[in-house]
Every structure is written in structure tokens, then in C-alpha cells.
Design a protein around this motif. Structure first.
Motif, PDB file in Angstrom:
ATOM      1  N   MET A   1       1.119 -10.867  16.522  1.00  0.00           N
ATOM      2  CA  MET A   1       0.216  -9.728  16.643  1.00  0.00           C
ATOM      3  C   MET A   1      -1.190 -10.171  16.279  1.00  0.00           C
ATOM      4  O   MET A   1      -1.420 -10.700  15.210  1.00  0.00           O
ATOM      5  CB  MET A   1       0.682  -8.615  15.707  1.00  0.00           C
ATOM      6  N   SER A   2      -2.120  -9.941  17.158  1.00  0.00           N
ATOM      7  CA  SER A   2      -3.503 -10.299  16.903  1.00  0.00           C
ATOM      8  C   SER A   2      -4.290  -9.032  16.623  1.00  0.00           C
ATOM      9  O   SER A   2      -4.602  -8.271  17.532  1.00  0.00           O
ATOM     10  CB  SER A   2      -4.073 -11.039  18.121  1.00  0.00           C
ATOM     11  N   ALA A   3      -4.559  -8.801  15.365  1.00  0.00           N
ATOM     12  CA  ALA A   3      -5.286  -7.599  14.967  1.00  0.00           C
ATOM     13  C   ALA A   3      -6.420  -7.993  14.039  1.00  0.00           C
ATOM     14  O   ALA A   3      -6.288  -8.908  13.241  1.00  0.00           O
ATOM     15  CB  ALA A   3      -4.354  -6.619  14.275  1.00  0.00           C
ATOM     16  N   GLY A   4      -7.511  -7.282  14.161  1.00  0.00           N
ATOM     17  CA  GLY A   4      -8.649  -7.523  13.301  1.00  0.00           C
ATOM     18  C   GLY A   4      -8.484  -6.824  11.964  1.00  0.00           C
ATOM     19  O   GLY A   4      -7.550  -6.033  11.769  1.00  0.00           O
ATOM     20  N   PRO A   5      -9.406  -7.109  11.058  1.00  0.00           N
ATOM     21  CA  PRO A   5      -9.320  -6.514   9.709  1.00  0.00           C
ATOM     22  C   PRO A   5      -9.265  -4.981   9.711  1.00  0.00           C
ATOM     23  O   PRO A   5      -8.524  -4.397   8.924  1.00  0.00           O
ATOM     24  CB  PRO A   5     -10.584  -7.012   9.018  1.00  0.00           C
ATOM     25  N   GLN A   6     -10.009  -4.338  10.602  1.00  0.00           N
ATOM     26  CA  GLN A   6     -10.005  -2.872  10.617  1.00  0.00           C
ATOM     27  C   GLN A   6      -8.654  -2.337  11.072  1.00  0.00           C
ATOM     28  O   GLN A   6      -8.138  -1.379  10.497  1.00  0.00           O
ATOM     29  CB  GLN A   6     -11.130  -2.330  11.507  1.00  0.00           C
ATOM     30  N   GLN A   7      -8.057  -2.970  12.083  1.00  0.00           N
ATOM     31  CA  GLN A   7      -6.734  -2.525  12.540  1.00  0.00           C
ATOM     32  C   GLN A   7      -5.680  -2.774  11.471  1.00  0.00           C
ATOM     33  O   GLN A   7      -4.777  -1.959  11.287  1.00  0.00           O
ATOM     34  CB  GLN A   7      -6.326  -3.231  13.837  1.00  0.00           C
ATOM     35  N   ILE A   8      -5.803  -3.901  10.768  1.00  0.00           N
ATOM     36  CA  ILE A   8      -4.870  -4.199   9.677  1.00  0.00           C
ATOM     37  C   ILE A   8      -5.013  -3.127   8.596  1.00  0.00           C
ATOM     38  O   ILE A   8      -4.019  -2.572   8.116  1.00  0.00           O
ATOM     39  CB  ILE A   8      -5.117  -5.600   9.075  1.00  0.00           C
ATOM     40  N   ARG A   9      -6.244  -2.810   8.225  1.00  0.00           N
ATOM     41  CA  ARG A   9      -6.490  -1.809   7.177  1.00  0.00           C
ATOM     42  C   ARG A   9      -5.901  -0.451   7.579  1.00  0.00           C
ATOM     43  O   ARG A   9      -5.228   0.194   6.778  1.00  0.00           O
ATOM     44  CB  ARG A   9      -7.983  -1.692   6.903  1.00  0.00           C
ATOM     45  N   GLU A  10      -6.166  -0.028   8.802  1.00  0.00           N
ATOM     46  CA  GLU A  10      -5.644   1.258   9.271  1.00  0.00           C
ATOM     47  C   GLU A  10      -4.114   1.249   9.275  1.00  0.00           C
ATOM     48  O   GLU A  10      -3.480   2.231   8.890  1.00  0.00           O
ATOM     49  CB  GLU A  10      -6.185   1.565  10.663  1.00  0.00           C
ATOM     50  N   GLY A  11      -3.526   0.139   9.692  1.00  0.00           N
ATOM     51  CA  GLY A  11      -2.071   0.025   9.708  1.00  0.00           C
ATOM     52  C   GLY A  11      -1.483   0.050   8.310  1.00  0.00           C
ATOM     53  O   GLY A  11      -0.462   0.698   8.063  1.00  0.00           O
ATOM     54  N   VAL A  12      -2.135  -0.656   7.379  1.00  0.00           N
ATOM     55  CA  VAL A  12      -1.653  -0.682   5.989  1.00  0.00           C
ATOM     56  C   VAL A  12      -1.709   0.722   5.392  1.00  0.00           C
ATOM     57  O   VAL A  12      -0.755   1.162   4.760  1.00  0.00           O
ATOM     58  CB  VAL A  12      -2.462  -1.698   5.144  1.00  0.00           C
ATOM     59  N   ILE A  13      -2.796   1.423   5.617  1.00  0.00           N
ATOM     60  CA  ILE A  13      -2.908   2.787   5.081  1.00  0.00           C
ATOM     61  C   ILE A  13      -1.834   3.685   5.686  1.00  0.00           C
ATOM     62  O   ILE A  13      -1.192   4.471   4.977  1.00  0.00           O
ATOM     63  CB  ILE A  13      -4.326   3.351   5.306  1.00  0.00           C
ATOM     64  N   ARG A  14      -1.603   3.564   6.975  1.00  0.00           N
ATOM     65  CA  ARG A  14      -0.551   4.352   7.626  1.00  0.00           C
ATOM     66  C   ARG A  14       0.811   4.044   7.005  1.00  0.00           C
ATOM     67  O   ARG A  14       1.602   4.950   6.726  1.00  0.00           O
ATOM     68  CB  ARG A  14      -0.537   4.055   9.131  1.00  0.00           C
ATOM     69  N   LEU A  15       1.077   2.753   6.743  1.00  0.00           N
ATOM     70  CA  LEU A  15       2.352   2.363   6.146  1.00  0.00           C
ATOM     71  C   LEU A  15       2.461   2.823   4.696  1.00  0.00           C
ATOM     72  O   LEU A  15       3.545   3.196   4.239  1.00  0.00           O
ATOM     73  CB  LEU A  15       2.542   0.850   6.244  1.00  0.00           C
ATOM     74  N   ILE A  16       1.357   2.810   3.964  1.00  0.00           N
ATOM     75  CA  ILE A  16       1.348   3.311   2.586  1.00  0.00           C
ATOM     76  C   ILE A  16       1.749   4.779   2.579  1.00  0.00           C
ATOM     77  O   ILE A  16       2.593   5.208   1.794  1.00  0.00           O
ATOM     78  CB  ILE A  16      -0.034   3.108   1.931  1.00  0.00           C
ATOM     79  N   ILE A  17       1.169   5.544   3.476  1.00  0.00           N
ATOM     80  CA  ILE A  17       1.464   6.977   3.541  1.00  0.00           C
ATOM     81  C   ILE A  17       2.921   7.212   3.935  1.00  0.00           C
ATOM     82  O   ILE A  17       3.617   8.022   3.322  1.00  0.00           O
ATOM     83  CB  ILE A  17       0.492   7.681   4.504  1.00  0.00           C
ATOM     84  N   SER A  18       3.397   6.474   4.925  1.00  0.00           N
ATOM     85  CA  SER A  18       4.769   6.713   5.395  1.00  0.00           C
ATOM     86  C   SER A  18       5.829   6.216   4.414  1.00  0.00           C
ATOM     87  O   SER A  18       6.945   6.728   4.410  1.00  0.00           O
ATOM     88  CB  SER A  18       4.988   6.085   6.773  1.00  0.00           C
ATOM     89  N   SER A  19       5.498   5.258   3.568  1.00  0.00           N
ATOM     90  CA  SER A  19       6.489   4.745   2.618  1.00  0.00           C
ATOM     91  C   SER A  19       6.454   5.463   1.270  1.00  0.00           C
ATOM     92  O   SER A  19       7.323   5.259   0.436  1.00  0.00           O
ATOM     93  CB  SER A  19       6.306   3.239   2.415  1.00  0.00           C
ATOM     94  N   HIS A  20       5.471   6.318   1.065  1.00  0.00           N
ATOM     95  CA  HIS A  20       5.346   7.078  -0.180  1.00  0.00           C
ATOM     96  C   HIS A  20       6.434   8.142  -0.232  1.00  0.00           C
ATOM     97  O   HIS A  20       6.849   8.668   0.793  1.00  0.00           O
ATOM     98  CB  HIS A  20       3.961   7.722  -0.246  1.00  0.00           C
ATOM     99  N   GLU A  21       6.887   8.457  -1.419  1.00  0.00           N
ATOM    100  CA  GLU A  21       7.972   9.421  -1.591  1.00  0.00           C
ATOM    101  C   GLU A  21       7.497  10.860  -1.731  1.00  0.00           C
ATOM    102  O   GLU A  21       8.225  11.719  -2.206  1.00  0.00           O
ATOM    103  CB  GLU A  21       8.805   9.035  -2.810  1.00  0.00           C
ATOM    104  N   GLY A  22       6.301  11.118  -1.330  1.00  0.00           N
ATOM    105  CA  GLY A  22       5.769  12.467  -1.418  1.00  0.00           C
ATOM    106  C   GLY A  22       4.663  12.644  -0.405  1.00  0.00           C
ATOM    107  O   GLY A  22       4.491  11.819   0.480  1.00  0.00           O
ATOM    108  N   ASP A  23       3.934  13.709  -0.542  1.00  0.00           N
ATOM    109  CA  ASP A  23       2.828  13.974   0.369  1.00  0.00           C
ATOM    110  C   ASP A  23       1.551  13.348  -0.170  1.00  0.00           C
ATOM    111  O   ASP A  23       1.080  13.725  -1.248  1.00  0.00           O
ATOM    112  CB  ASP A  23       2.605  15.474   0.523  1.00  0.00           C
ATOM    113  N   ILE A  24       1.020  12.391   0.571  1.00  0.00           N
ATOM    114  CA  ILE A  24      -0.308  11.868   0.272  1.00  0.00           C
ATOM    115  C   ILE A  24      -1.039  11.723   1.600  1.00  0.00           C
ATOM    116  O   ILE A  24      -0.428  11.665   2.660  1.00  0.00           O
ATOM    117  CB  ILE A  24      -0.309  10.516  -0.486  1.00  0.00           C
ATOM    118  N   SER A  25      -2.345  11.667   1.502  1.00  0.00           N
ATOM    119  CA  SER A  25      -3.161  11.535   2.701  1.00  0.00           C
ATOM    120  C   SER A  25      -4.158  10.408   2.504  1.00  0.00           C
ATOM    121  O   SER A  25      -4.305   9.867   1.405  1.00  0.00           O
ATOM    122  CB  SER A  25      -3.906  12.848   2.964  1.00  0.00           C
ATOM    123  N   VAL A  26      -4.850  10.095   3.567  1.00  0.00           N
ATOM    124  CA  VAL A  26      -5.898   9.082   3.497  1.00  0.00           C
ATOM    125  C   VAL A  26      -6.931   9.506   2.455  1.00  0.00           C
ATOM    126  O   VAL A  26      -7.384   8.693   1.650  1.00  0.00           O
ATOM    127  CB  VAL A  26      -6.560   8.864   4.872  1.00  0.00           C
TER     128      VAL A  26
END
Length: 89
Positions: A1-26
Motif C-alpha cells: 500500500m502506497s499512502a502518504g502521511p496524511q492518508q496514514i494519519r486519517e487511517g490511524v484515527i479511523r482505526l483508533i475510533i473503530s477499535s475503541h470500546e466506547g463512543d469517541i470521535s475525532v
């Protein structure tokens, strides 16, 4: 996967939210400076996150090595970029 830093950051934040055990947002994450402990991120959430990062980006992050750096969004993004061999961190 070739992704730039911004795409990596957005993906990491999305994964942080989806792996959290409760409701959190950006905005929750940003309000706490990207510190995951501040949004009540649990050890199970970290395990889910590291697994999701490996699946999505192909980057293996060892929770035992650099655990302190993996406690923030910026630290996780830098670790993913480093693991992927990007000097854009």
C-alpha cells in the motif's frame, strides 16, 4: 500500500475510533491532544488497534517496544511510517 502521511494519519484515527470500546470521535481525540489514555483507551483497544494497523497497512508495531510512543496519534503515525520505510514522518 502506497499512502502518504496524511492518508496514514486519517487511517490511524479511523482505526483508533473503530477499535475503541466506547463512543469517541475525532474531536474527542483532538481535544485531548491525541493522547489515547486521555480518551480512556484500554489495553484491549490497543491490541485491536495494532492488529487493525497490521491488517490495513502491513505495518507490525510491537506494543512492548516503544509503548510510550504508541500512546499518541502522532507516535502511532510515526511508527507506521517508520515501519513502512517512509521518511515522511
Amino acid at each position: 500500500m502506497s499512502a502518504g502521511p496524511q492518508q496514514i494519519r486519517e487511517g490511524v484515527i479511523r482505526l483508533i475510533i473503530s477499535s475503541h470500546e466506547g463512543d469517541i470521535s475525532v474531536s474527542d481525540i483532538e481535544a485531548h491532544g491525541g493522547v489515547l489514555e486521555a480518551v480512556n483507551y484500554t489495553s484491549l483497544s490497543y491490541i485491536r488497534l495494532l492488529d487493525a494497523i497490521e491488517n490495513e497497512f502491513g505495518a507490525y508495531l510491537d506494543a512492548d517496544e516503544g509503548a510510550e510512543a504508541l500512546g499518541t496519534v502522532d507516535g502511532i503515525v510515526a511508527a507506521v511510517l517508520s515501519e513502512l520505510g517512509s521518511d515522511a514522518a
